[in-house]
Design a protein around this motif. Structure first.
Motif, PDB file in Angstrom:
ATOM      1  N   LEU A 196       0.832  -1.216   0.000  1.00 50.18           N
ATOM      2  CA  LEU A 196       0.000   0.000   0.000  1.00 50.18           C
ATOM      3  C   LEU A 196       0.866   1.266   0.000  1.00 50.18           C
ATOM      4  CD1 LEU A 196      -2.845  -1.010   2.510  1.00 50.18           C
ATOM      5  CD2 LEU A 196      -2.999  -0.776   0.019  1.00 50.18           C
ATOM      6  N   VAL A 197       1.943   1.249   0.783  1.00 55.55           N
ATOM      7  CA  VAL A 197       2.841   2.414   0.815  1.00 55.55           C
ATOM      8  C   VAL A 197       3.457   2.650  -0.550  1.00 55.55           C
ATOM      9  CG1 VAL A 197       4.977   3.303   1.793  1.00 55.55           C
ATOM     10  CG2 VAL A 197       3.293   2.215   3.275  1.00 55.55           C
ATOM     11  N   VAL A 198       3.900   1.569  -1.190  1.00 54.02           N
ATOM     12  CA  VAL A 198       4.499   1.711  -2.525  1.00 54.02           C
ATOM     13  C   VAL A 198       3.456   2.213  -3.530  1.00 54.02           C
ATOM     14  CG1 VAL A 198       5.555   0.441  -4.424  1.00 54.02           C
ATOM     15  CG2 VAL A 198       6.283  -0.003  -2.080  1.00 54.02           C
ATOM     16  N   LEU A 199       2.231   1.673  -3.436  1.00 54.68           N
ATOM     17  CA  LEU A 199       1.166   2.099  -4.348  1.00 54.68           C
ATOM     18  C   LEU A 199       0.831   3.568  -4.157  1.00 54.68           C
ATOM     19  CD1 LEU A 199      -0.930   1.356  -6.492  1.00 54.68           C
ATOM     20  CD2 LEU A 199      -2.493   0.715  -4.642  1.00 54.68           C
ATOM     21  N   VAL A 200       0.732   3.992  -2.902  1.00 50.87           N
ATOM     22  CA  VAL A 200       0.428   5.411  -2.642  1.00 50.87           C
ATOM     23  C   VAL A 200       1.556   6.304  -3.140  1.00 50.87           C
ATOM     24  CG1 VAL A 200       0.084   7.107  -0.809  1.00 50.87           C
ATOM     25  CG2 VAL A 200      -1.132   4.931  -0.725  1.00 50.87           C
ATOM     26  N   ALA A 201       2.805   5.859  -2.892  1.00 56.01           N
ATOM     27  CA  ALA A 201       3.937   6.678  -3.365  1.00 56.01           C
ATOM     28  C   ALA A 201       3.975   6.747  -4.889  1.00 56.01           C
ATOM     29  CB  ALA A 201       5.241   6.085  -2.819  1.00 56.01           C
ATOM     30  N   TYR A 202       3.627   5.613  -5.531  1.00 52.90           N
ATOM     31  CA  TYR A 202       3.656   5.592  -6.999  1.00 52.90           C
ATOM     32  C   TYR A 202       2.532   6.432  -7.589  1.00 52.90           C
ATOM     33  CZ  TYR A 202       3.418   3.777 -11.742  1.00 52.90           C
ATOM     34  OH  TYR A 202       3.367   3.666 -13.116  1.00 52.90           O
ATOM     35  N   ALA A 203       1.359   6.385  -6.977  1.00 51.46           N
ATOM     36  CA  ALA A 203       0.185   7.104  -7.510  1.00 51.46           C
ATOM     37  C   ALA A 203      -0.091   8.394  -6.759  1.00 51.46           C
ATOM     38  CB  ALA A 203      -1.035   6.188  -7.456  1.00 51.46           C
ATOM     39  N   ALA A 204       0.933   8.945  -6.120  1.00 51.76           N
ATOM     40  CA  ALA A 204       0.709  10.166  -5.332  1.00 51.76           C
ATOM     41  C   ALA A 204       0.248  11.316  -6.220  1.00 51.76           C
ATOM     42  CB  ALA A 204       1.987  10.545  -4.590  1.00 51.76           C
ATOM     43  N   ASN A 205       0.794  11.401  -7.431  1.00 58.77           N
ATOM     44  CA  ASN A 205       0.383  12.498  -8.314  1.00 58.77           C
ATOM     45  C   ASN A 205      -1.060  12.369  -8.759  1.00 58.77           C
ATOM     46  OD1 ASN A 205       2.944  13.630  -8.189  1.00 58.77           O
ATOM     47  ND2 ASN A 205       3.690  12.458  -9.955  1.00 58.77           N
ATOM     48  N   ASP A 206      -1.571  11.145  -8.795  1.00 59.71           N
ATOM     49  CA  ASP A 206      -2.970  10.939  -9.182  1.00 59.71           C
ATOM     50  C   ASP A 206      -3.920  11.015  -8.000  1.00 59.71           C
ATOM     51  OD1 ASP A 206      -2.202  10.506 -11.826  1.00 59.71           O
ATOM     52  OD2 ASP A 206      -1.836   8.370 -11.470  1.00 59.71           O
ATOM     53  N   ILE A 207      -3.405  10.865  -6.810  1.00 58.02           N
ATOM     54  CA  ILE A 207      -4.251  10.912  -5.618  1.00 58.02           C
ATOM     55  C   ILE A 207      -4.326  12.328  -5.052  1.00 58.02           C
ATOM     56  CG2 ILE A 207      -4.515  10.064  -3.272  1.00 58.02           C
ATOM     57  CD1 ILE A 207      -3.199   7.461  -4.158  1.00 58.02           C
ATOM     58  N   PHE A 208      -3.177  12.982  -4.953  1.00 57.36           N
ATOM     59  CA  PHE A 208      -3.129  14.347  -4.411  1.00 57.36           C
ATOM     60  C   PHE A 208      -2.970  15.312  -5.589  1.00 57.36           C
ATOM     61  CE2 PHE A 208      -1.252  11.451  -1.304  1.00 57.36           C
ATOM     62  CZ  PHE A 208      -2.079  11.658  -0.212  1.00 57.36           C
ATOM     63  N   VAL A 209      -4.007  16.057  -5.847  1.00 54.52           N
ATOM     64  CA  VAL A 209      -4.052  16.960  -7.007  1.00 54.52           C
ATOM     65  C   VAL A 209      -4.087  18.397  -6.499  1.00 54.52           C
ATOM     66  CG1 VAL A 209      -5.289  17.647  -9.084  1.00 54.52           C
ATOM     67  CG2 VAL A 209      -5.248  15.238  -8.379  1.00 54.52           C
ATOM     68  N   SER A 210      -3.163  19.203  -7.005  1.00 52.39           N
ATOM     69  CA  SER A 210      -3.110  20.632  -6.642  1.00 52.39           C
ATOM     70  C   SER A 210      -3.687  21.463  -7.775  1.00 52.39           C
ATOM     71  CB  SER A 210      -1.671  21.060  -6.358  1.00 52.39           C
ATOM     72  OG  SER A 210      -1.144  20.343  -5.244  1.00 52.39           O
TER      73      SER A 210
END
Length: 323
Positions: A19-33
């Protein structure tokens, strides 16, 4: 719990690391500025596609399988070159610039029915269509006059109407997607011979205006001189009727008294003028001394003349005796 943790600790640890790796990999798609001057529209994979909500500036968290489309909602300028025909059939190349911005409230509908390339899909084709229709009513010379501003205003008014779209076949309400602030007809390229003829015509018109101005100026100058001549004649008539010889003599006496009272050296001859007025001779410091004054000087002031010496054999005085 301890026995359960011992049996599943390895699997849970691997799951947590995954889950940590997935969140780190998809951080740009999850956290949008969403940056200043932007607005976002979210497309959901499992919840009906485009959401009607418009995301404002700031940080937003979305599911990694969804997508966020960001739009620039500031005022923008886009230019396009269009080939049009004038009223007399001449081919004209025009450059038209449009200043516009998307309507924030309807940004989701704009994304759903038009898309991110709405400028090329919706705006510029409308500009070209209205420009061809309106310019075809005028001659090339009109594009160099105030008619140009009228064309710009009409294109803007039409764009405000034509960028509204019916949402759905049963909808009777028009939705505004764009706000058009202004339209600029910046460049007009004509055939060289036509452009030169228009420039010559405008130049001759300016020369005509210059000549008319010169004629008006000369007319005003003639009127001024006529009014001045009338004033001089009226002044002379008043002077001739109202000034007598006695008045002139009185003014002469008054002027003589003022001159006589001045500190400058002068000689006043009373009653010596042609009209009986005094004669004033000024600056007498350098006048030559009259002979009568020189005759009245004392004898001592005269230069002594020495007597001639006596010659031997002559009597005193140097004269021979008379026989």
């Amino acid at each position: 719990m301890r026995s359960w943790w011992r049996r599943h600790s390895l699997g849970l640890t691997l799951l947590l690391l995954g889950l940590v790796v997935l969140v780190a990999y998809a951080a740009n798609d999850i956290f949008v500025s969403v940056l200043p001057g932007e607005a976002g529209v979210q497309w959901s994979l499992f919840r009906g596609g485009t959401k009607p909500k418009v995301y404002r500036e700031g940080l937003h968290v979305i599911c990694p399988w969804n997508m966020m489309y960001k739009y620039d909602v500031r005022f923008q300028q886009r230019s396009g070159t269009f080939e049009v025909l004038s009223a007399d059939g001449l081919a004209i190349s025009t450059v038209i610039t449009v200043r516009f911005k998307p309507v924030d409230e309807n940004l989701a509908l704009l994304h759903k029915y038009v898309g991110p390339k709405y400028v090329e899909t919706l705006l510029l084709p409308e500009v070209g269509s209205h420009a061809r229709e309106l310019i075809a009513r005028h001659t090339p010379a009109d594009l160099y006059s105030e008619t140009r501003y009228s064309i710009q205003r009409q294109i803007r008014e039409r764009l405000m109407k034509e960028t509204r779209i019916h949402i759905g076949p049963q909808s009777a309400q028009l939705t505004d997607f764009l706000y058009v602030e202004d339209v600029f007809l910046e460049g007009v390229t004509l055939p060289e011979d036509v452009a030169q003829a228009i420039r010559n015509k405008i130049s001759q018109y300016q020369h005509l205006q210059e000549y008319e101005y010169i004629v008006q100026r000369e007319k005003r100058e003639a009127e001024r001189k006529e009014i001045e001549a009338r004033g001089i004649r009226a002044f002379q008539d008043i002077v001739n009727e109202g000034i007598s010889d006695k008045y002139l003599k009185w003014k002469g006496i008054d002027a003589t008294l003022k001159l006589a009272q001045s500190p400058n050296s002068k000689i006043v001859v009373i009653g010596a003028g042609e009209s009986g007025l005094p004669i004033i001779l000024g600056n007498m410091d350098g006048v030559a001394e009259p002979p009568a004054a020189r005759l009245k000087k004392p004898e001592a002031s005269r230069r002594a003349v020495p007597a001639a010496p006596n010659k031997p054999g002559l009597p005193a005085g140097g004269k021979l005796p008379v026989q």
